[in-house]
Design an enzyme around this catalytic site. Sequence first.
Site, PDB file in Angstrom:
ATOM      1  N   HIS A 121       0.844  -1.200   0.000  1.00  0.00           N
ATOM      2  CA  HIS A 121       0.000   0.000   0.000  1.00  0.00           C
ATOM      3  C   HIS A 121       0.879   1.250   0.000  1.00  0.00           C
ATOM      4  O   HIS A 121       0.652   2.191  -0.771  1.00  0.00           O
ATOM      5  CB  HIS A 121      -0.907   0.027   1.234  1.00  0.00           C
ATOM      6  N   HIS A 168       0.259  -3.457   9.218  1.00  0.00           N
ATOM      7  CA  HIS A 168       1.701  -3.308   9.015  1.00  0.00           C
ATOM      8  C   HIS A 168       2.342  -2.620  10.213  1.00  0.00           C
ATOM      9  O   HIS A 168       1.690  -1.862  10.945  1.00  0.00           O
ATOM     10  CB  HIS A 168       1.996  -2.478   7.763  1.00  0.00           C
TER      11      HIS A 168
END
Length: 350
Positions: A121, A168
């Site tokens: 991302h 993350h």
Amino acid sequence: MAWLARSLGDSQPVARFQRRCGLFPAPEPRGEEYVVKNYFYYYLFRISSAMGQEVFYITFFPFTYWIINPFLARRMVIIWTLVMYIGQVSKDLLKWPRPFTPPVVKLEKRTTAEYGMPSTHAMAATAISFTFVVTTVNQYKYSFGLGMMGALLFSTMVGLSRIYTGMHTVLDVIVGSLIAAILTALIFPAWDVIDHLLLTGPWCPVVCIIVPLLLCYNYPKLDHYSPTRADTTTILGAGAGSVIGVWITAFYTDHSTDVVAHSIPSITGRMLWVIFEKILVGIGVLLVVRQLIKSVTLKALCSLYKVSINDLEGIQQIEIEVPYKFITYTSIGFSATVLVPLLYKFLGLN
């Protein structure tokens, strides 16, 4: 190892050490309950996180190609395809797990089976936003500093959203952003050469089919199923279809107008209505193509390999998953660059 865990009084450090060393696969998805205390941050970061998902790519890239500038769209699609492939492969080679639950709560379930390092991302957001600025700054009259601030804000919000959603670590996001920034800077001097090959190279369509398929079929193998191979095939297919469509269109279009400097036009009601019509028609076509090609291809492959269409594990085998994903998204990329513009001409929306 079990004795060591009991002697420590807590198995979590040992399990964490085992996973970090690759002794166990990525942790299985687990349902976790949570309470939202600040809805502003919740929706801000959930929306920001969606900027790195299929719904964003299948609308943003076509919008750029149809409404803003095909020259810009070509560059963003190429850099997006490159950084996403590198990021996806890196995940399955490094095998660093996502943040553990607890202490974090994962707000997304589909990608929890994937590994975490680096954040794709963050890679995509960095590459797309800064490519957008460096490509358009010489074509449209606006402040370069303001554009860089916008790119930094966009990439930062997407990166922070991955930490907020528990998908993350900070290190995953920082490394992903750095990789994308370095790749974008390295490719920038070669953009004109790449663009020329995309438009005029006689072997461009063949290369755009063979190379991505080879990469998909030789994707790093894991001892458990992960959606990274399917997602990578989707990305490479969409990129291949877009490039083939651009190559075909180049024979009928004068692309010299792509690089002419423009003033940002005044926004009028008529302009907004035409943009709305083009988006409605274009996205509608892509959704129909996606559903139709996906259904036909999947049924044909399942029939060929004697697998039930409701057998999820059977569909996930490489002989079915790779071709059906690749054909579906190649068709979408091709439709966005060829079929939809032709439909615009037919409907008088140009």
